[in-house]
Design an enzyme around this catalytic site. Structure first.
Site, PDB file in Angstrom:
ATOM      1  N   GLU A  60       0.811  -1.217   0.000  1.00 42.24           N
ATOM      2  CA  GLU A  60       0.000   0.000   0.000  1.00 42.24           C
ATOM      3  C   GLU A  60       0.847   1.270   0.000  1.00 42.24           C
ATOM      4  OE1 GLU A  60      -0.864  -2.702   1.537  1.00 42.24           O
ATOM      5  OE2 GLU A  60      -2.904  -3.076   0.856  1.00 42.24           O
ATOM      6  N   HIS A 129     -11.052  -5.357   9.788  1.00 42.92           N
ATOM      7  CA  HIS A 129     -11.562  -5.121   8.446  1.00 42.92           C
ATOM      8  C   HIS A 129     -12.889  -4.373   8.458  1.00 42.92           C
ATOM      9  CE1 HIS A 129      -8.736  -8.410   7.940  1.00 42.92           C
ATOM     10  NE2 HIS A 129      -8.734  -8.199   6.640  1.00 42.92           N
TER      11      HIS A 129
END
Length: 326
Positions: A60, A129
């Site tokens: 990322e 998440h």
């Protein structure tokens, strides 16, 4: 008007803007050959090629930084993060570089880039998440933060984001991708920073955004059967905040409930409540109520997960409380 899914509306926006502007390219994990983890980029690699739809490794911080650099030399990257939970790894690039490029270069450089992906609750994806992180990005000057709740808003706001000269954080929801709604074909651009009254009413204003528009509208429908007319204001963008629309509604109804999926401390909702009570204090007939997620990490247990975020019953109870009938 065609009825399509939220993910299809996003796909339309990307396809139409990539056809219009050859400088737009997409990068992220599984965006190309796999058509995206949530199929938002379905068919785009086949249509536009591997140079404009680029599969990245799991890195990322790396591919977000690459996108920022590309935007500074004239391209318009769309960086898909598989989930905003993973994008925490790239916070330094987003808030220390993208958000500040224009300011630190004295206006000589721009950073026309869109960071997009899902945030908020999933379906038993547990705490790592399932975080609603819009306040984290709305905190930083230099970023615009968009939180569409309907397919039409998703398409129109993404097309607007892709035409911005500065970075936009575009927050979707795993639970909204299959939601259907009417969406115009072709050109549809919705300005960033404009709230919308999703349902007019005269007794209480409910301010919400993102996935929370659905329990708010459900509560409004139920309460209408009892003669209580709720005005539902969808912020659609949480930076900048369209406070004039909120204040106009509160000055009409004289009561306000703010509903957000995020945790209560230092949230976007707390800024809205501050503005309402400061700017419209003399118009209020009751203190503003704010509904949030429970102040704990998201539980994995399905029953507990269902108790985590505000529900339509929670919204209805809050509305009755500000009306002093609950």
């Amino acid at each position: 008007m065609p009825v399509i899914q939220y993910r299809e509306a996003l796909n339309q926006a990307l396809r139409e803007e990539m056809s219009r502007d050859p400088n737009i390219f997409i990068m992220g994990e599984e965006v190309g050959a796999y058509d995206g983890a949530f199929k938002v980029t379905q068919g785009l690699m086949k249509e536009f090629g591997k140079e404009r739809v680029v599969d990245s490794p799991i890195s990322e911080l790396g591919f977000v930084g690459l996108g920022i650099g590309a935007s500074m030399v004239g391209l318009r990257p769309v960086i898909e993060v598989m989930t905003w939970n993973f994008a925490i790894l790239a916070m330094d690039q987003i808030v220390n570089n993208a958000a500040k490029v224009r300011y630190m270069s004295g206006g000589q450089l721009h950073c026309p880039i869109v960071f997009r992906g899902p945030t908020g609750a999933g379906t038993q994806l547990s705490s790592q998440h399932s975080q609603m992180l819009e306040a984290q990005y709305a905190y930083f000057p230099g970023l615009k933060v968009v939180t569409p709740g309907t397919p039409r808003d998703a398409k129109g706001l993404l097309k607007a984001a892709l035409r911005e000269q500065d970075p936009v954080v575009f927050m979707e929801s795993e639970l909204l991708y299959s939601v259907k709604g009417e969406v115009e074909t072709g050109e549809l651009v919705i300005p960033i920073g404009q709230a919308e009254v999703k349902r007019p009413g005269e007794h209480v204003t409910v301010v919400c955004w993102h996935r929370m528009i659905y329990p708010a509208l459900e509560a409004a429908t139920k309460l209408a059967q009892e003669g209580i007319e709720v005005e539902v204001v969808d912020m659609r963008t949480v930076r900048p905040l369209d406070l004039p629309t909120v204040l106009a509604s509160v000055r009409k109804t004289n009561r306000c409930v703010v509903v957000e999926e995020a945790w209560p401390i230092a949230s976007v909702g707390s800024s809205i409540v501050d503005a309402v009570q400061r700017e419209a204090f003399d118009d209020l007939d009751a203190p503003v109520i704010r509904l949030n997620a429970k102040d704990v990490p998201m539980p994995y247990n399905k029953k507990l997960e269902g108790m985590y975020a505000p529900t339509a019953d929670d919204v209805a109870a809050a509305v009755k409380k500000v009306l002093y009938i609950g």
